[in-house]
Design an enzyme around this catalytic site. Structure first.
Site, PDB file in Angstrom:
ATOM      1  CE1 TYR A  75      51.289  52.483  18.697  1.00 23.92           C
ATOM      2  CE2 TYR A  75      50.553  50.869  21.385  1.00 23.92           C
ATOM      3  CZ  TYR A  75      51.347  51.588  19.566  1.00 23.92           C
ATOM      4  OH  TYR A  75      52.172  52.484  20.384  1.00 23.92           O
ATOM      5  CG  HIS A  94      50.553  56.962  19.279  1.00 24.43           C
ATOM      6  ND1 HIS A  94      49.169  56.495  18.958  1.00 24.43           N
ATOM      7  CD2 HIS A  94      51.876  57.503  19.455  1.00 24.43           C
ATOM      8  CE1 HIS A  94      50.598  55.665  19.028  1.00 24.43           C
ATOM      9  NE2 HIS A  94      52.251  56.013  19.210  1.00 24.43           N
TER      10      HIS A  94
END
Length: 277
Positions: free
Chosen positions: A47, A105
């Site tokens: 992110y 992730h």
């Protein structure tokens, strides 16, 4: 706030997702959420906002043990040495001496899952992360992690909302006492426009978005991390915790299409793969 206990940690059931929030916007959003009462913040190396999340945590002045901070390692850094370096970099950007939950992730094709999870377990043993988990695993992968490798998975984070069923996954996770964390719980904004959810909301004096969250949080073992940058959205999501759906509401949501997956990167696993009994 309601919470779920898993693998020695207590996780608030409603968290703040930060995907696509960056820089000053992210810092303000996290600071505002913490001021409103959020205590579960979800970020990731991918992110590119861990530094902003860390700055907001530092500015909030909340006791560290009152916060639950999750971050994640990207799928190109799952080899043990690369994973350790990625973890060190995430911790430095966050400005913390530990995180509460560290997640894979996405799985990577050809990865050595055993070696990856062993590296995660080592970080847990060292107290650098209090718990470990995964994201975006299909049934065969989560079974491998839990049954073959014996990893202490504290949460599995996957796309889940009123338009996407996760029935087999939920059944498996519940059988193993593993919470499901729903990302994209508002179907990337689509929940707000749904007429069925809006009708249910009108009955409860709520919005369609709040009904979508209430439906998730009404389920055993389910948490949600909606992204919310604006204070009014953050407050509205918190207010969803107070909504009590009835059987008619649940039946109406159950009748919605349940095959709409919106997060479909080219590197995703085969979602239709099934685990052998």
């Amino acid at each position: 706030m309601d919470s779920i206990d898993s693998q020695g940690v207590t996780i608030p059931r409603l968290g703040l997702g930060t995907f696509r929030l960056q820089g000053e916007e992210c810092r303000r959003a996290v600071e505002g959420a913490l001021a409103l009462g959020y205590r579960h913040i979800d970020t990731a190396a991918m992110y590119q906002n861990e530094d902003a999340v860390g700055a907001a945590i530092a500015a909030a002045g909340i006791a560290r043990d009152a916060l639950f901070v999750t971050t994640k390692v990207w799928h190109d850094q799952l080899a043990p040495e690369a994973l350790r370096r990625a973890f060190d970099a995430s911790l430095a950007r966050l400005g913390l001496d530990h995180v509460d939950l560290y997640l894979v992730h996405w799985p990577a094709q050809g990865m050595d899952l055993g070696a990856t999870l062993e590296a995660l377990m080592r970080l847990r043993e060292q107290g650098r992360t209090r718990a470990i988990g995964v994201c975006n695993f299909n049934l065969p992968l989560i079974r491998q992690a839990v049954e073959e490798i014996g990893a202490p998975i504290a949460a599995h984070q996957i796309e889940y909302h009123p338009f996407l069923a996760q029935t087999p996954m939920l059944a498996y996770l519940r059988g193993r006492g593993i919470p499901l964390t729903a990302y994209a719980p508002l179907a990337q904004g689509r929940a707000a426009q749904d007429e069925t959810l809006a009708r249910i909301g009108a009955k409860h004096g709520a919005t369609a978005t709040q009904v979508a969250l209430a439906w998730l949080l009404d389920q055993d073992g389910v948490m949600a991390i909606p992204k919310a940058g604006r204070p009014e959205s953050q407050r509205g999501n918190l207010d969803a915790l107070a909504i009590r759906l009835d059987d008619a509401d649940r039946a109406a949501v159950a009748a919605l299409p349940k095959d709409q997956r919106f997060v479909r990167p080219a590197f995703a696993p085969d979602w239709d793969a099934t685990a052998a009994a």
